[in-house]
Structure formats: structure tokens, C-alpha cells
Design an enzyme around this catalytic site. Structure first.
Site, PDB file in Angstrom:
ATOM      1  N   ARG A 179       6.049   5.249  30.088  1.00  0.00           N
ATOM      2  CA  ARG A 179       6.065   3.836  30.467  1.00  0.00           C
ATOM      3  C   ARG A 179       6.810   3.653  31.788  1.00  0.00           C
ATOM      4  O   ARG A 179       8.035   3.772  31.846  1.00  0.00           O
ATOM      5  CB  ARG A 179       6.711   2.974  29.374  1.00  0.00           C
ATOM      6  N   ASP A 468      17.593  -2.691  23.769  1.00  0.00           N
ATOM      7  CA  ASP A 468      17.242  -2.399  25.156  1.00  0.00           C
ATOM      8  C   ASP A 468      17.292  -3.688  25.964  1.00  0.00           C
ATOM      9  O   ASP A 468      17.866  -4.687  25.522  1.00  0.00           O
ATOM     10  CB  ASP A 468      15.887  -1.696  25.255  1.00  0.00           C
TER      11      ASP A 468
END
EC number: 2.3.3.9
Length: 560
Positions: A179, A468
Site C-alpha cells: 500500500r 494507526d
């Protein structure tokens, strides 16, 4: 003229002279960085910028205009101009590439050396190697992550834990899906100078993607997999079309057959939810599926509707689970859309971290993980995410019960699903409340996460959850909206600046301090984000420029 490059080969002839831009390295060159930032790789990155940098910037302008339109009262809707694409039953996406057919459990995480080895030994089917929300984008993290990925793909990676135990790769490892950072982010340690001599920070998306592809594509294919990507933060079909053009050019440039690259798109913005068919269509030669990025999706809802009145106020983060009506509509539409087009539907994150010192809490949390994954598998999802290896057995059991020996359930068409646009934007949550505890939780989680992010760690254990960037984004976004809309908490008092500032100061005083913490910087960032009248669309933009950009020190440069 397109120059064909052989990835990873330093013997490749240099491109013919052409009126083109260049990439200048403005970050320190640490050990082995020259392997990633080779002249041939920088040439490839420069060529990506020559062809796509202007389109990327145009796309960001269009996204900002759409953001302002929603703020002014224009709700997103299914585009009338693309109705024929949605109605056409004949087209399909390319689907899973080699090694990506079975995705029942995917583990996510950053690309530091230890996390890389642990993810590859986790027993998951797929590893989402994350350079986006789980990465603090320090210069060292960005390039070290590329080195670790290159080593992992070639099975030459290991690490030694604190107790002296050596950890090497097992025989079977997950398929890697990388990603890159989103279109909105810069990589300031690389500077793109265009053909006219105009300098600007490089695109973080093109840097992350380009370096990974250039160094690893042919190696991945030779090992029976391929260069696979998760695409974050797309807001429309136009962002998907841009990525598809990047993929097609890249395949020609480094000598890959068309369609070798495969992408899974995170549907994590409210606007993208109205264009799932169109996103699949634009990427159809390169598309493997869609993912329900739940936390960023909620963040997108809050920031887009932040000024639209109290009727759009959302309650505490902990009250917004996947069973509330608008989230059910979003996920059911995603599964139905994917399976109609032969695409994988991948479910959301379970971020719980098992606690060996609290068996009762761990048992209760694993029961919730099982319920969550059972619902996803029953709804038709082909796989789902976990943040910790300790969740894999529990999560996998729920998908095994539905899938059996099948790699997925793409043949399960959700013809029973009919989701309207009004259902997607009906954000009412029965009995939802804003609480004093919710304010404190948002403040504490934001401070602790930002402290770690500023110190170079982007995946952070907080209160038994692996958090996150989306944690800090949704938390600060809620605080700002609650203040601006004068939300009432469960004690009957309004949320005002002075109240939130007092909680920030009190929480800061209660958190343990060390000689290396960045809590004061974290508190300054949080105050700016939640107490002011203006609303920054992404907290990481200013935080990165102010605290993680080392290029401003005037380090030596090297150009492609």
C-alpha cells in the site's frame, strides 16, 4: 519516447537525452540506500512524474472542489453520466492474480524489519505491507521499508529479537500486497524538477509505488506472484483512472504484459462509496477487488459533513460499529458490487491485540472478533483484515466455516441487496451519544498516537488496540465537530473549546514522560487541529512538513 528499463539492473543503458524532468535526492543517504535510489530507479520515478504529476495535481484540485461542494450542501450521489456503466451486466474486472485467489485473512502492518518477518510468518494468506496509515513517513522508514520488502521478496530477511533469538522466514509466506501513500501526500526528501526547471516535492504515491514496482515486479512474477497494490484514499473514478494509466504505462516501461499489475481499492471515502462500479470499471484490466476501510470511511463522513448541523453529529467512536444502518448499507453495497463484477470483497480491520496478562479481557475481545468476522463471511465477504497474528486463528475459523475448501465466494451474488443513496448518507445512530468519556478517549488516543508517530512509529498499541493514522484522524475530527456544533455530552453540558483544552492539558499532565517523548509537540498539533476555526483536511500534511521533513536542513542532493 518511452524508455524500456530492466528493473533492478544497473547495466541498463541510460535513457536517450530527452526534454524531461529529474529527481533530486534531498535526504541523507544511509547504508544501502543507494540500492533503492539507484540512477535507473530515479530515472523511472522521474518519468512517472513527467507523465502524471500534473494530472495528480489536477485531481487534488477537483477533490478539494467536491469537498467544498458537500460542505455547502450538495450531497454525493450516484453519477447520472455513468449510469450505463452501472446498468451494463457484461463487463468484469481482471480479478485475482497468481497467489491472490485466497484472501480469507489478511494481516496488515508496517515494513520495518521485525514487522516484516512477523507478518510473513503469521500464517495469514496475504500481508498488506503498509506505507500509508501504519507508517510514520520519516525518510529512513520510507527507504528502509523498500529495502526490507526487496529482501523479503528474495527471502534474505531476518532479525534478532531482544532475547537473542534469531527469526528467519518460514517455508510458506503470505502473498504481499503493497500500500503506497495516497495521492494527497508529498515525499519531500525527493524533489521533482520538471523539464522547465520548476522544482516541487515529489508525489509520495508515485515514489512508493514506483520504487516498489521497479525493484520487485519481475522478481515477484518469477516467484509465481506479481506486483499487487492496495490503493488508499480514492475519492472518485477519476483517481482510479489515473492509477490505471500509471499501471499501463509502467507495464510498458519495464516490460510487463498488460494486466500483470493488480490493485485492490480501499473504499474509505463517502464519495467513493457512490462510485464503486465506476472505480472497478476504470481499473478493470488491473483490478482484484475492493476493501471496506471502516475507520477512514467514518473519518471521511465526519470531515465532509462537519459543518452541516447537529443532525450530522456522530456519537463516540466506540458506538459506531459495522452494524449501524449506514455502515450496513455501505458494506452490503460493496459486496454486491464486487461479486457482480468478479472482484474480491475484503472486510474491515480487527485491531485488537491479545493481552497475555488479562485472559478474561482477551477472551471477551476474541469473541467480538469472531462475531465481526462471522458477520462478514455470512454477508459474502471473501476475506478480512486483522492487525495481530494472535487474531488469525479466530478470524480464519469464521471464514473457513463459510468457505470450506473454496478460496473465495465470488459466485455468491447478492441480488437481494438494493442500497439507495439516501441510505448511505442517513447517519442517524439510534441511541447514539457524545460522552465525557468519549472526549477523554479521543484526546488520550490522539496524544499517544501522535507522540509515537512523531518519533517514527506509525502502528501503535493503545489500550489493547493496534492503532494507526486513522485513529488520530477520526478522533481529532470528532473533537473539532463537537466543538463547532456545540454537541451536548451525557452530563448535559456543551462541548466548548475551553472544556476540550482543559482535557488536553490534564491528559498531557497524566501521561508518563520520558527523555525522548514528543508529547508536547503532539499536544501542540492536537490543539491546532481541534481548537481553531479552520479545519485541515489531513492532519499528516502539516505535521509531516513541520516535524518529519529533513530536506529543509539543506542536505546534499543527487539527481537522476
Amino acid at each position: 519516447m518511452t524508455t524500456t528499463l530492466t528493473a533492478g539492473s544497473e547495466s541498463t543503458p541510460r535513457p536517450e537525452p530527452r526534454p524531461a524532468g529529474r529527481i533530486e535526492v534531498r535526504g541523507d543517504m544511509h547504508d544501502r540506500f543507494d540500492e533503492i535510489l539507484s540512477p535507473a530507479a530515479l530515472d523511472f520515478i522521474a518519468e512517472l512524474h513527467d507523465r502524471f504529476m500534473n494530472r495528480r495535481e489536477e485531481q487534488l484540485v477537483a477533490n478539494a472542489e467536491r469537498f467544498r461542494a458537500i460542505d455547502a450542501g450538495a450531497d454525493p450521489a450516484f453519477p447520472r453520466e455513468t449510469a450505463s456503466i452501472r446498468r451494463d451486466p457484461t463487463w468484469r474486472v481482471a480479478g485475482a492474480g497468481p497467489g491472490l485467489e485466497d484472501r480469507r485473512i489478511e494481516i496488515t502492518g508496517p515494513t520495518d524489519r521485525r514487522s516484516t518477518v512477523e507478518a510473513l510468518n503469521s500464517g495469514a494468506k496475504v500481508w498488506l505491507a503498509d506505507h500509508e496509515d501504519a507508517l510514520s513517513p520519516t525518510w529512513s522508514n520510507v527507504i528502509d521499508g523498500q529495502l526490507n520488502l526487496a529482501d523479503a521478496i528474495r527471502r534474505r530477511i531476518d532479525f534478532v529479537s531482544e532475547d537473542g533469538t534469531a527469526h528467519t522466514l518460514g517455508e510458506h509466506t503470505p502473498t504481499i500486497v503493497f500500500r503506497p501513500r495516497g495521492w494527497h501526500l508529498d515525499e519531500r526528501h525527493l524533489r521533482y524538477v520538471d523539464a522547465a526547471g520548476r522544482p516541487r516535492p515529489a508525489s509520495a504515491s508515485l515514489v512508493d509505488y514506483g520504487l516498489y514496482l521497479f525493484h520487485n515486479a519481475h522478481e515477484l512474477v518469477s516467484r509465481g506472484a506479481g506486483p499487487y497494490f492496495y490503493l488508499p484514499k480514492l475519492e472518485s473514478r477519476h483517481g482510479a483512472r489515473l492509477w490505471d494509466d500509471v499501471f499501463s504505462f509502467s507495464e510498458r516501461a519495464i516490460g510487463l504484459p498488460h494486466g500483470t499489475i493488480r490493485a485492490t481499492v480501499l473504499i474509505e471515502t463517502i464519495t467513493a462509496a457512490f462510485e464503486m462500479d465506476e472505480i472497478l470499471y476504470e481499473l478493470r484490466d488491473h483490478c482484484a477487488g475492493l476493501n471496506a476501510g471502516r475507520w477512514d470511511y467514518l473519518f471521511s463522513i465526519i470531515k465532509n459533513y462537519r459543518n452541516r448541523g447537529r443532525s450530522f453529529l456522530l456519537p463516540d467512536r466506540g458506538q459506531m460499529n459495522m452494524t449501524v444502518p449506514f455502515m450496513r448499507a455501505y458494506t452490503e453495497l460493496l459486496v454486491a458490487t464486487c461479486h457482480k463484477r468478479g472482484a474480491h470483497a475484503i472486510g474491515g480491520m480487527s485491531a485488537f491485540i491479545p493481552n497475555p496478562d488479562d485472559e478474561a479481557r482477551t477472551t471477551a475481545a476474541l469473541e467480538q472478533v469472531a462475531i465481526d468476522k462471522r458477520r462478514e463471511a455470512s454477508d459474502g465477504f471473501d476475506g478480512s483484515w486483522v492487525a495481530h497474528p494472535g487474531l488469525i486463528e479466530t478470524a480464519c475459523a469464521e471464514f473457513d466455516a463459510v468457505l470450506g475448501e473454496r478460496p473465495n465466494q465470488l459466485d455468491r451474488l447478492r441480488d437481494d441487496v438494493s442500497v439507495t443513496g439516501s441510505q448511505l448518507i442517513d447517519f442517524r445512530i439510534p441511541d447514539g451519544t457524545v460522552t465525557v468519556a468519549g472526549i477523554r478517549e479521543n484526546v488520550s488516543a490522539s496524544l499517544r498516537y501522535l507522540d509515537s508517530w512523531l518519533r517514527g512509529t506509525g502502528a501503535v498499541p493503545i489500550d489493547d488496540l493496534l492503532e494507526d493514522v486513522s485513529t488520530a484522524e477520526i478522533s481529532r475530527c470528532q473533537l473539532w465537530q463537537w466543538i463547532q456544533q456545540g454537541a451536548l455530552t451525557d452530563d448535559g453540558l456543551p462541548v466548548v473549546r475551553e472544556r476540550v483544552e482543559w482535557i488536553i492539558d490534564r491528559t498531557l499532565g497524566e501521561l508518563p514522560r520520558t527523555g525522548t517523548d514528543r508529547l508536547d509537540d503532539a499536544a501542540e498539533l492536537l490543539r491546532e487541529m481541534v481548537l481553531g476555526d479552520s479545519f485541515p483536511r489531513f492532519l499528516t500534511l502539516g505535521a509531516y512538513e513541520r516535524h518529519l521533513d529533513e530536506s529543509r536542513r539543506g542536505v546534499a542532493t543527487r539527481a537522476a
